[in-house]
Design a protein around this motif. Structure first.
Motif, short mmCIF file in Angstrom:
data_model
loop_
_atom_site.label_atom_id
_atom_site.label_comp_id
_atom_site.label_asym_id
_atom_site.label_seq_id
_atom_site.Cartn_x
_atom_site.Cartn_y
_atom_site.Cartn_z
N GLY A 83 0.81 -1.22 0.00
CA GLY A 83 0.00 0.00 0.00
C GLY A 83 0.83 1.26 0.00
N TRP A 84 2.14 1.12 0.04
CA TRP A 84 3.02 2.28 0.15
C TRP A 84 3.15 3.05 -1.16
CZ3 TRP A 84 7.25 -0.96 3.04
CH2 TRP A 84 6.80 -1.21 4.36
N LEU A 85 2.68 2.48 -2.26
CA LEU A 85 2.72 3.18 -3.54
C LEU A 85 1.31 3.52 -4.05
CD1 LEU A 85 5.59 1.33 -5.47
CD2 LEU A 85 5.72 3.31 -3.96
N GLY B 291 -1.53 5.45 -5.29
CA GLY B 291 -1.63 6.79 -5.86
C GLY B 291 -0.32 7.36 -6.35
N VAL B 292 0.76 6.61 -6.26
CA VAL B 292 2.07 7.08 -6.70
C VAL B 292 2.22 6.80 -8.19
CG1 VAL B 292 4.58 6.81 -6.43
CG2 VAL B 292 3.06 6.67 -4.43
N GLY B 293 2.79 7.74 -8.90
CA GLY B 293 2.97 7.58 -10.35
C GLY B 293 4.15 6.72 -10.69
N GLN B 294 4.34 5.66 -9.96
CA GLN B 294 5.44 4.73 -10.19
C GLN B 294 5.02 3.38 -9.62
OE1 GLN B 294 9.25 6.14 -8.87
NE2 GLN B 294 10.31 4.22 -9.29
N ALA B 295 5.21 2.33 -10.41
CA ALA B 295 4.77 1.00 -10.00
C ALA B 295 5.90 0.22 -9.34
CB ALA B 295 4.27 0.22 -11.22
N SER B 296 5.52 -0.73 -8.51
CA SER B 296 6.48 -1.65 -7.91
C SER B 296 7.03 -2.60 -8.97
CB SER B 296 5.81 -2.45 -6.79
OG SER B 296 6.71 -3.40 -6.25
N GLU B 297 8.30 -2.95 -8.85
CA GLU B 297 8.94 -3.91 -9.75
C GLU B 297 9.34 -5.15 -8.94
OE1 GLU B 297 11.96 -2.02 -12.37
OE2 GLU B 297 11.33 -0.14 -11.43
N ASP B 298 9.37 -6.28 -9.61
CA ASP B 298 9.79 -7.51 -8.94
C ASP B 298 11.31 -7.57 -8.79
OD1 ASP B 298 7.18 -8.41 -8.73
OD2 ASP B 298 7.25 -9.40 -10.69
N GLU B 299 12.02 -7.03 -9.79
CA GLU B 299 13.47 -6.95 -9.76
C GLU B 299 13.92 -5.88 -10.74
OE1 GLU B 299 14.47 -10.99 -10.88
OE2 GLU B 299 14.81 -10.37 -12.95
N VAL B 300 15.18 -5.50 -10.67
CA VAL B 300 15.72 -4.44 -11.52
C VAL B 300 16.79 -5.03 -12.44
CG1 VAL B 300 17.04 -2.29 -11.58
CG2 VAL B 300 15.26 -2.62 -9.86
#
Length: 411
Positions: free
Chosen positions: A304-306, A308-317
């Motif tokens: 829930g920390w993102l 409304g944030v204009g950036q999505a969570s990623e599984d890895e980079v």
């Protein structure tokens, strides 16, 4: 021009050193706490400035030029009428320089309606003060926006969105940095991450440095910001490329539980801040060899920390050089992608533990990634070099301390 702040290093500032905390011992303690400069000092207090010079501390003075604070937005658009240019010229003409004065303040949290005039003021002041930088701080994204039309002035930002506020600032004000304050323990994590995203992206796009103001104090007198919560704020900011971190507040300024109490005595915040600042200074030389190019938020799914944030969570980079970057246990991780300032072929990551923002379950986190066999990997943390475990399968592992940060470089 001879600007006194050394911008090749990570600088740590703070707000306010009140008159009751200006003995030589106080200034020595300030230096020992890892503070490089103090915002809102008095240019007329030459005795304290002399002590600052003696102990290598700089300051931003706020009694030389006309002041301004956006407040609730009622004054929006009136800066040019209240602070006419002749007032800035008169302040510069009467100014008596001192080696400890690194910057001159021209205001705090202005409306975008005043950005065109602030652009003229900034250029004028920048030319009149060859030894100082011009200091101007912006609202965070929880300031109020216009709800009606572009002519509305009874709002703080003077724009319909925070993105527009920052875009207009970059267009109108020729600063080489963006500075803003955000107090996450009085707001929330999604707002914090979105503010980081917007300002960091604007800094990268326009070639500006990122200056950030977190909290060492607290609104609720019964709640003290913990040492790991200080780490979380600072290291997350560095994952977004912060180059200046200015803590609020060292002595009385706003709120409660400052680093020093109203008698100038150290509170429990002093040793916490000293420990964190020492780590940041240890990292400074290695960290500042690189500049931020992107920030990835990994493992935030389900938190829930993102929201409304204009950036999505990623599984890895996967950056090309670093592949499969993630925390072994899948916990939240802020990953700053960086490029060498002198040698753009040099690449780095800044890894910030983001899984425990409220210091409820502090624990080390293992982060893994893969690089090519011919790539040399080194890691640096707040205590110095960090071991890199490189397995036969090419997978590298580094350990992040609780709420901590580690710089990983690849050559």
């Amino acid at each position: 021009m001879n600007r006194r702040m050394d911008k090749t290093r990570l600088n740590i500032g703070t707000y306010y050193l009140r008159a009751y905390a200006r003995t030589e011992q106080h200034v020595r303690d300030l230096r020992d706490c890892g503070i490089d400069f103090v915002v809102s000092m008095d240019s007329a207090d030459r005795a304290t400035l002399d002590l600052f010079e003696k102990y290598g501390v700089g300051c931003v003075v706020n009694d030389v030029l006309p002041g301004w604070w956006g407040g609730n937005g009622e004054k929006s658009g009136s800066l040019d009428k209240v602070n006419t240019m002749d007032k800035y010229e008169a302040g510069a003409a009467s100014f008596k320089d001192h080696p400890a004065i690194w910057g001159v303040d021209i205001g705090d949290e202005p409306s975008a309606l005043d950005f065109p005039y602030y652009g003229r003021v900034y250029s004028k002041v920048n030319a009149m003060f060859p030894n100082q930088f011009v200091y101007l701080n912006l609202y965070p994204n929880y300031a109020s926006v216009s709800q009606n039309d572009a002519d509305e002035t009874i709002c703080q930002l003077g724009t319909k969105t925070y993105e527009e506020h920052i875009e207009r600032y970059c267009r109108e004000v020729p600063s080489d940095y963006i500075s803003y304050d955000f107090y996450v323990y009085q707001c929330n994590l999604p707002k914090m991450y979105d503010n980081f995203r917007i300002v960091a992206d604007a800094c990268r796009k326009t070639g500006r440095a990122f200056w950030y103001i977190p909290q060492v104090n607290s609104y609720n007198p019964a709640v003290w910001v913990s040492e790991n919560e200080l780490r979380f704020q600072a290291y997350t900011a560095m994952a977004f490329g912060a180059e200046v971190i200015t803590w609020a507040c060292y002595t009385a300024g706003w709120w409660n539980n400052q680093v020093l109490d109203d008698k100038g005595e150290k509170t429990e915040q002093y040793e916490k801040l000293k420990a964190v600042n020492a780590e940041l200074h240890t990292l400074s030389e290695s960290y500042m060899k690189y500049r931020s190019t992107a920030t990835h938020l990994v493992g935030f799914g389900g938190t829930g920390w993102l929201n409304g944030v204009g950036q999505a969570s990623e599984d890895e980079v996967n950056t090309g050089v670093f592949r499969g970057v993630k925390a072994v246990d899948g916990q939240a991780l802020a990953v700053g992608e960086m490029t060498g300032r002198a040698d753009p072929s040099a690449k780095a990551l800044f890894l910030a533990a983001a899984d425990d923002p409220y210091d409820q379950h502090p624990a080390e986190r293992a982060v893994t990634f893969t690089v090519d066999p011919d790539v040399t990997v080194e890691a640096f943390g707040g205590k110095g070099r960090v071991p890199v475990d490189r397995g036969a399968d090419g997978v590298c592992t580094v350990m992040l301390p609780p709420s901590g940060g580690v710089l990983v470089t690849a050559v």
